[in-house]
Motif scaffolding. Structure first.
Motif, PDB file in Angstrom:
ATOM      1  N   HIS A  63       0.840  -1.195   0.000  1.00 47.21           N
ATOM      2  CA  HIS A  63       0.000   0.000   0.000  1.00 47.21           C
ATOM      3  C   HIS A  63       0.880   1.252   0.000  1.00 47.21           C
ATOM      4  O   HIS A  63       2.081   1.170   0.201  1.00 47.21           O
ATOM      5  CB  HIS A  63      -0.933   0.010   1.223  1.00 47.21           C
ATOM      6  CG  HIS A  63      -0.199   0.164   2.514  1.00 47.21           C
ATOM      7  ND1 HIS A  63       0.479  -0.866   3.123  1.00 47.21           N
ATOM      8  CD2 HIS A  63      -0.024   1.248   3.318  1.00 47.21           C
ATOM      9  CE1 HIS A  63       1.032  -0.434   4.243  1.00 47.21           C
ATOM     10  NE2 HIS A  63       0.752   0.849   4.388  1.00 47.21           N
ATOM     11  N   ASP A  64       0.241   2.394  -0.216  1.00 50.01           N
ATOM     12  CA  ASP A  64       0.912   3.674  -0.006  1.00 50.01           C
ATOM     13  C   ASP A  64      -0.029   4.593   0.751  1.00 50.01           C
ATOM     14  O   ASP A  64      -1.153   4.219   1.077  1.00 50.01           O
ATOM     15  CB  ASP A  64       1.434   4.285  -1.311  1.00 50.01           C
ATOM     16  CG  ASP A  64       0.361   4.926  -2.175  1.00 50.01           C
ATOM     17  OD1 ASP A  64      -0.833   4.920  -1.816  1.00 50.01           O
ATOM     18  OD2 ASP A  64       0.729   5.452  -3.248  1.00 50.01           O
ATOM     19  N   HIS A  65       0.466   5.779   1.066  1.00 52.01           N
ATOM     20  CA  HIS A  65      -0.303   6.754   1.843  1.00 52.01           C
ATOM     21  C   HIS A  65      -0.548   8.024   1.035  1.00 52.01           C
ATOM     22  O   HIS A  65      -0.657   9.111   1.600  1.00 52.01           O
ATOM     23  CB  HIS A  65       0.420   7.073   3.152  1.00 52.01           C
ATOM     24  CG  HIS A  65       0.746   5.842   3.927  1.00 52.01           C
ATOM     25  ND1 HIS A  65       2.005   5.276   3.907  1.00 52.01           N
ATOM     26  CD2 HIS A  65      -0.011   5.034   4.695  1.00 52.01           C
ATOM     27  CE1 HIS A  65       2.000   4.176   4.647  1.00 52.01           C
ATOM     28  NE2 HIS A  65       0.794   4.009   5.129  1.00 52.01           N
ATOM     29  N   ALA A  66      -0.582   7.870  -0.280  1.00 49.30           N
ATOM     30  CA  ALA A  66      -0.883   8.958  -1.208  1.00 49.30           C
ATOM     31  C   ALA A  66       0.046  10.148  -0.960  1.00 49.30           C
ATOM     32  O   ALA A  66       1.249   9.990  -0.913  1.00 49.30           O
ATOM     33  CB  ALA A  66      -2.351   9.331  -1.138  1.00 49.30           C
ATOM     34  N   ALA A  85      12.063   1.274  -3.758  1.00 55.75           N
ATOM     35  CA  ALA A  85      12.869   2.479  -3.947  1.00 55.75           C
ATOM     36  C   ALA A  85      12.579   3.011  -5.345  1.00 55.75           C
ATOM     37  O   ALA A  85      13.427   3.022  -6.220  1.00 55.75           O
ATOM     38  CB  ALA A  85      14.347   2.161  -3.774  1.00 55.75           C
ATOM     39  N   ALA A  86      11.327   3.393  -5.536  1.00 62.90           N
ATOM     40  CA  ALA A  86      10.878   3.910  -6.834  1.00 62.90           C
ATOM     41  C   ALA A  86       9.717   4.852  -6.589  1.00 62.90           C
ATOM     42  O   ALA A  86       8.856   4.576  -5.756  1.00 62.90           O
ATOM     43  CB  ALA A  86      10.435   2.764  -7.734  1.00 62.90           C
ATOM     44  N   ARG A  87       9.697   5.947  -7.293  1.00 62.93           N
ATOM     45  CA  ARG A  87       8.568   6.874  -7.191  1.00 62.93           C
ATOM     46  C   ARG A  87       7.541   6.470  -8.236  1.00 62.93           C
ATOM     47  O   ARG A  87       7.835   6.419  -9.425  1.00 62.93           O
ATOM     48  CB  ARG A  87       9.017   8.312  -7.415  1.00 62.93           C
ATOM     49  CG  ARG A  87       7.877   9.292  -7.257  1.00 62.93           C
ATOM     50  CD  ARG A  87       8.414  10.679  -6.962  1.00 62.93           C
ATOM     51  NE  ARG A  87       7.351  11.641  -6.938  1.00 62.93           N
ATOM     52  CZ  ARG A  87       6.654  11.968  -5.856  1.00 62.93           C
ATOM     53  NH1 ARG A  87       6.936  11.383  -4.710  1.00 62.93           N
ATOM     54  NH2 ARG A  87       5.717  12.873  -5.916  1.00 62.93           N
ATOM     55  N   LEU A  88       6.350   6.170  -7.779  1.00 62.44           N
ATOM     56  CA  LEU A  88       5.277   5.750  -8.679  1.00 62.44           C
ATOM     57  C   LEU A  88       4.447   6.949  -9.096  1.00 62.44           C
ATOM     58  O   LEU A  88       4.338   7.925  -8.352  1.00 62.44           O
ATOM     59  CB  LEU A  88       4.373   4.734  -7.975  1.00 62.44           C
ATOM     60  CG  LEU A  88       5.052   3.479  -7.454  1.00 62.44           C
ATOM     61  CD1 LEU A  88       4.023   2.561  -6.824  1.00 62.44           C
ATOM     62  CD2 LEU A  88       5.808   2.756  -8.546  1.00 62.44           C
ATOM     63  N   PRO A  89       3.836   6.888 -10.261  1.00 62.72           N
ATOM     64  CA  PRO A  89       2.928   7.966 -10.649  1.00 62.72           C
ATOM     65  C   PRO A  89       1.791   8.084  -9.636  1.00 62.72           C
ATOM     66  O   PRO A  89       1.319   7.077  -9.099  1.00 62.72           O
ATOM     67  CB  PRO A  89       2.385   7.512 -12.006  1.00 62.72           C
ATOM     68  CG  PRO A  89       3.292   6.423 -12.465  1.00 62.72           C
ATOM     69  CD  PRO A  89       3.921   5.829 -11.250  1.00 62.72           C
ATOM     70  N   GLY A 117       8.529   9.572   2.689  1.00 63.47           N
ATOM     71  CA  GLY A 117       7.889  10.667   1.963  1.00 63.47           C
ATOM     72  C   GLY A 117       6.600  10.245   1.285  1.00 63.47           C
ATOM     73  O   GLY A 117       6.108   9.129   1.469  1.00 63.47           O
ATOM     74  N   GLN A 118       6.080  11.137   0.482  1.00 65.29           N
ATOM     75  CA  GLN A 118       4.846  10.890  -0.251  1.00 65.29           C
ATOM     76  C   GLN A 118       5.006   9.708  -1.196  1.00 65.29           C
ATOM     77  O   GLN A 118       6.086   9.446  -1.705  1.00 65.29           O
ATOM     78  CB  GLN A 118       4.461  12.126  -1.059  1.00 65.29           C
ATOM     79  CG  GLN A 118       4.170  13.334  -0.220  1.00 65.29           C
ATOM     80  CD  GLN A 118       3.916  14.565  -1.086  1.00 65.29           C
ATOM     81  OE1 GLN A 118       4.476  14.721  -2.158  1.00 65.29           O
ATOM     82  NE2 GLN A 118       3.073  15.449  -0.589  1.00 65.29           N
ATOM     83  N   TYR A 139       1.066  10.339  10.303  1.00 60.49           N
ATOM     84  CA  TYR A 139       0.986  10.789   8.912  1.00 60.49           C
ATOM     85  C   TYR A 139       0.549  12.248   8.864  1.00 60.49           C
ATOM     86  O   TYR A 139      -0.296  12.675   9.644  1.00 60.49           O
ATOM     87  CB  TYR A 139      -0.045   9.967   8.130  1.00 60.49           C
ATOM     88  CG  TYR A 139       0.126   8.491   8.297  1.00 60.49           C
ATOM     89  CD1 TYR A 139       1.088   7.800   7.569  1.00 60.49           C
ATOM     90  CD2 TYR A 139      -0.654   7.772   9.200  1.00 60.49           C
ATOM     91  CE1 TYR A 139       1.262   6.445   7.740  1.00 60.49           C
ATOM     92  CE2 TYR A 139      -0.492   6.417   9.373  1.00 60.49           C
ATOM     93  CZ  TYR A 139       0.468   5.755   8.634  1.00 60.49           C
ATOM     94  OH  TYR A 139       0.646   4.405   8.808  1.00 60.49           O
ATOM     95  N   TYR A 140       1.120  12.985   7.908  1.00 64.35           N
ATOM     96  CA  TYR A 140       0.685  14.353   7.666  1.00 64.35           C
ATOM     97  C   TYR A 140       0.762  14.639   6.174  1.00 64.35           C
ATOM     98  O   TYR A 140       1.779  14.330   5.548  1.00 64.35           O
ATOM     99  CB  TYR A 140       1.551  15.372   8.416  1.00 64.35           C
ATOM    100  CG  TYR A 140       0.942  16.737   8.298  1.00 64.35           C
ATOM    101  CD1 TYR A 140      -0.035  17.149   9.202  1.00 64.35           C
ATOM    102  CD2 TYR A 140       1.270  17.578   7.252  1.00 64.35           C
ATOM    103  CE1 TYR A 140      -0.643  18.385   9.066  1.00 64.35           C
ATOM    104  CE2 TYR A 140       0.666  18.811   7.116  1.00 64.35           C
ATOM    105  CZ  TYR A 140      -0.292  19.206   8.020  1.00 64.35           C
ATOM    106  OH  TYR A 140      -0.912  20.418   7.879  1.00 64.35           O
ATOM    107  N   PRO A 141      -0.277  15.244   5.616  1.00 64.22           N
ATOM    108  CA  PRO A 141      -1.553  15.528   6.274  1.00 64.22           C
ATOM    109  C   PRO A 141      -2.270  14.228   6.624  1.00 64.22           C
ATOM    110  O   PRO A 141      -1.905  13.167   6.112  1.00 64.22           O
ATOM    111  CB  PRO A 141      -2.319  16.333   5.223  1.00 64.22           C
ATOM    112  CG  PRO A 141      -1.719  15.966   3.917  1.00 64.22           C
ATOM    113  CD  PRO A 141      -0.282  15.625   4.194  1.00 64.22           C
TER     114      PRO A 141
END
Length: 168
Positions: A63-66, A85-89, A117-118, A139-141
């Motif tokens: 999962h991610d946290h948007a 270790a990859a930034r997804l769209p 991070g995001q 988490y923030y926000p």
């Protein structure tokens, strides 16, 4: 709160580490032998925080946290994190093929934590066959959504988007 300064990932990490070191708070979490348990906490500067209990053999799935930054720390037991270790769209895709070398794994014993991070994609697991783990997350926000993924080899597939009202 108008004029409030957003917490940094480092500040969230400090908060989760300090909170995870509070033995009375950690002991107050009811533990279920069959499923994860959680209690919402007040995080710093308007952040969202959770105290989570992990029975043996449980995990989050990928999962991610948007758009939220975050941190978590293990209070008791040990957690394993698998991450990419990859930034997804941020949007516009259902299936991605991951390149080689993006997989990361770390063990977080009691007192250890990490910030992220995001769009950080990961899964968190209690791989112990016998011991509960407890952790603190912030988490923030506050999380507007969580994207859930399935993974088969190098293929990551978006399966579900959960909105905050589904877990509040």
């Amino acid at each position: 709160m108008a004029g409030a300064v957003a917490p940094t990932a480092a500040e969230l990490l400090t908060f989760v580490r300090q909170t995870a070191a509070d033995p009375q708070l950690i002991a107050s979490l009811p533990l279920d032998p069959d499923g994860r348990t959680w209690v919402r906490l007040d995080g710093p500067a308007g952040s969202e925080a959770w105290l989570i209990g992990w029975p043996p053999g449980t995990g989050t799935g990928w999962h991610d946290h948007a758009e939220s930054i975050g941190a978590f720390a293990t209070a008791t037991g040990e957690l394993t994190e698998h991450s990419l270790a990859a930034r997804l769209p941020a949007s516009g895709w259902r299936t991605l093929e991951l390149r080689e070398g993006v997989d990361r794994q770390r063990q977080l014993a009691a007192g250890q934590g990490r910030a992220f991070g995001q769009h950080h994609v990961h899964e968190v697991l209690n791989v112990s066959a016998t011991d509960h783990a407890v952790s603190v997350h912030a988490y923030y926000p506050p999380l507007p959504l969580i994207r859930r993924f399935s993974r088969s080899g190098a293929v990551l597939r978006l399966e579900q988007v959960e909105r905050a009202e589904e877990w509040q």
